[in-house]
Design a protein around this motif. Structure first.
Motif, PDB file in Angstrom:
ATOM      1  N   LEU A 373     -18.110  -1.361 -37.372  1.00 25.80           N
ATOM      2  CA  LEU A 373     -17.074  -1.607 -38.100  1.00 25.80           C
ATOM      3  C   LEU A 373     -16.682  -0.288 -38.977  1.00 25.80           C
ATOM      4  O   LEU A 373     -16.405  -0.362 -40.058  1.00 25.80           O
ATOM      5  CB  LEU A 373     -17.250  -2.653 -39.369  1.00 25.80           C
ATOM      6  N   TRP A 375     -14.194   2.142 -39.229  1.00 22.18           N
ATOM      7  CA  TRP A 375     -12.694   2.097 -39.075  1.00 22.18           C
ATOM      8  C   TRP A 375     -12.313   3.649 -38.988  1.00 22.18           C
ATOM      9  O   TRP A 375     -11.373   3.703 -37.851  1.00 22.18           O
ATOM     10  CB  TRP A 375     -11.911   1.565 -40.423  1.00 22.18           C
ATOM     11  N   MET A 404      -8.332 -10.243 -39.215  1.00 26.98           N
ATOM     12  CA  MET A 404      -8.357 -11.436 -38.173  1.00 26.98           C
ATOM     13  C   MET A 404      -9.380 -12.556 -38.531  1.00 26.98           C
ATOM     14  O   MET A 404      -8.995 -13.754 -38.115  1.00 26.98           O
ATOM     15  CB  MET A 404      -8.808 -10.722 -36.884  1.00 26.98           C
ATOM     16  N   CYS A 405     -10.565 -12.212 -38.510  1.00 27.70           N
ATOM     17  CA  CYS A 405     -11.651 -13.236 -38.761  1.00 27.70           C
ATOM     18  C   CYS A 405     -12.160 -13.233 -40.316  1.00 27.70           C
ATOM     19  O   CYS A 405     -13.121 -14.169 -40.732  1.00 27.70           O
ATOM     20  CB  CYS A 405     -12.645 -13.207 -37.712  1.00 27.70           C
ATOM     21  N   SER A 406     -11.928 -12.075 -41.013  1.00 33.38           N
ATOM     22  CA  SER A 406     -12.355 -12.151 -42.286  1.00 33.38           C
ATOM     23  C   SER A 406     -13.941 -12.206 -42.495  1.00 33.38           C
ATOM     24  O   SER A 406     -14.783 -11.639 -41.852  1.00 33.38           O
ATOM     25  CB  SER A 406     -11.747 -12.936 -43.464  1.00 33.38           C
ATOM     26  N   ILE A 411     -18.649  -9.668 -35.143  1.00 38.61           N
ATOM     27  CA  ILE A 411     -19.405  -8.341 -35.085  1.00 38.61           C
ATOM     28  C   ILE A 411     -20.528  -8.390 -36.136  1.00 38.61           C
ATOM     29  O   ILE A 411     -21.657  -8.146 -35.926  1.00 38.61           O
ATOM     30  CB  ILE A 411     -18.601  -7.085 -35.122  1.00 38.61           C
TER      31      ILE A 411
HETATM   32  S1  SF4 Z   1     -14.799  -9.562 -35.220  1.00 37.88           S
HETATM   33 FE1  SF4 Z   1     -13.034 -10.282 -36.230  1.00 37.88          FE
HETATM   34  S2  SF4 Z   1     -12.967  -9.342 -38.148  1.00 37.88           S
HETATM   35 FE2  SF4 Z   1     -14.550  -8.491 -37.097  1.00 37.88          FE
HETATM   36  S3  SF4 Z   1     -13.484  -6.779 -36.314  1.00 37.88           S
HETATM   37 FE3  SF4 Z   1     -13.345  -8.113 -34.974  1.00 37.88          FE
HETATM   38  S4  SF4 Z   1     -11.321  -9.091 -35.113  1.00 37.88           S
HETATM   39 FE4  SF4 Z   1     -11.844  -8.114 -36.999  1.00 37.88          FE
END
Ligand code: SF4
Length: 425
Positions: A373, A375, A404-406, A411
């Motif tokens: 994660l 960025w 998207m999924c918060s 992940i």
């Molecule tokens: S799993 Fe979902 S919230 Fe996590 S980075 Fe990917 S799209 Fe974004």
């Protein structure tokens, strides 16, 4: 001596050394590929400040972007802006396809502005001057060569025989190449053969003088799915193969252009046939577009075809923009088309002999940043970091995952699950 002749003598001129270093290939091996015509490095001896680019086997798939005026919109400044925008978006070459206003001015301005290979289509100059004759065509070619253009599209594969094929095997769309249709008109009006074909030895002499690379145009490329694989197209490939052989014998670098509109299941056959018939000449494709019904999305239909073609051996993809079939592209269209075509080229590189390890290392960099994660890491690995950042931050919601999924970020959840499991052991 031309670059190809130098390479044939086992030398490694500056251009070959520079491309070898950038591509991570042994310079002597690259010189052999140039000597045998499997790779071209377009560079006019008159061109200054050129950063050379190699196109062909064992090298990354390259992208070209077309710019140029039309009779309706003929601002040289706008076309230079588009060329610079394409360079900033990572194109490897640009072609000036101008057909409106002062063509010589546009071409010279583009040559001054960019440091990557520039291609052009001399027959447009002859057509705008209403002089598509032997004299007019060769005058135009010489003018482009003198200006320092690195590669030229020459529709030498369209000849008397082509018209006969089209009569015997009619198409829905006829001929959609501007150069191809102008040549056909000349043949039909005069009863004489295509000067670039009939006087190909003279053309080679001129190309040698400036060390111009020939891009043997597919004047008979199909313009719709229904016309995709007819006899006229394959006959032209045979002609182009013969011309490639003659160019190589004269020490002139040559690549071959290909279609066009081709359904996905015919692309591999088409590419393999072109490669086979032209003895492995670098293959430069417009698309191929995999469907006719997506105006506004043709940068995507072309990219889909580009990936399949790249997997089958195509070396050079011409960017298509969302404006294809509709309008002269804007600067924004050019930028969008460049990135989308670069995506297709890279997707092909993930499978391409000689470059796949390097290409896969790039994807691995992104995968690791995603897994963490991270960025900034993702932006650094993105083909277009600006767009990625814009989308990530556009709502102003800052989380360590994404919106998207918060909190249901797969992940993060899977990482936590694996850590818990480890602790329990
Ligand atoms: S799993 Fe979902 S919230 Fe996590 S980075 Fe990917 S799209 Fe974004």
């Amino acid at each position: 001596m031309t670059l190809m002749e130098e390479a044939s003598r086992g030398r490694v001129p500056r251009e070959i050394g520079s491309v070898a270093e950038r591509e991570g290939i042994d310079p002597a091996k690259l010189a052999r590929l140039v000597a045998t015509g499997r790779v071209v490095i377009p560079r006019n001896i008159r061109r200054e400040n050129l950063v050379p680019v190699g196109v062909g086997e064992m090298l990354t798939t390259k992208v070209n972007v077309n710019v140029g005026t039309s009779k309706s919109l003929d601002s040289p400044e706008t076309e230079v802006e588009k060329a610079l925008a394409a360079v900033a978006a990572g194109t490897d070459a640009v072609m000036d396809l101008s057909t409106g206003g002062d063509l010589d001015l546009v071409r010279r301005k583009i040559l001054d502005a960019v440091h990557i290979p520039v291609g052009s289509v001399p027959i447009y100059n002859a057509a705008v001057k209403k002089d598509v004759s032997s004299q007019g065509l060769f005058d135009a070619l010489e003018k482009h060569a003198k200006d320092g253009v690195d590669f030229v599209t020459i529709h030498a594969g369209v000849n008397n025989n082509s018209l006969e094929r089209l009569h015997q095997d009619p198409r829905i769309m006829g001929v959609v190449s501007r150069g191809g249709s102008l040549t056909m008109k000349y043949i039909a009006e005069t009863g004489e053969d295509n000067p670039y074909y009939a006087e190909f030895d003279y053309l080679l002499e001129m190309a040698r003088e400036y060390d111009l690379t020939l891009s043997l145009g597919d004047g008979l490329r199909p313009g719709c799915i229904e016309d995709a694989s007819d006899r006229a197209k394959y006959m032209e490939f045979i002609m182009l193969g013969e011309l490639v052989k003659r160019a190589r014998a004269a020490g002139v670098q040559a690549m071959v252009e290909g279609p066009g509109h081709v359904p996905a299941d015919e692309i591999q056959t088409s590419v393999k046939a072109m490669k086979y018939l032209t003895d492995g000449a670098p293959l430069y494709l417009l698309g191929p577009l995999v469907t006719d019904v997506a105006p506004g999305y043709d940068h995507i239909t072309a990219a889909m075809g580009g990936v399949i073609a790249g997997m089958a051996g195509a070396d050079f993809l011409c960017a298509t923009t969302p404006s294809e079939h509709l309008d002269l592209p804007t600067k924004e269209d050019v930028i969008e088309g460049t990135y989308v075509t670069r995506v297709a080229a890279h997707a092909a590189d993930l499978t391409r002999p000689g470059v796949r390890e390097k290409a896969r290392a790039w994807d691995l960099q992104m995968a690791k940043a995603r897994a963490d994660l991270d960025w900034n890491g993702q932006f650094n690995a993105a083909i277009n970091p600006t767009r990625a950042k814009l989308i990530r931050h556009r709502r102003g919601v800052e989380t360590d995952t994404c919106t998207m999924c918060s909190e249901l970020c797969a992940i993060r959840l899977s990482k936590e699950a694996l850590e818990m499991q480890r602790e329990r052991k």
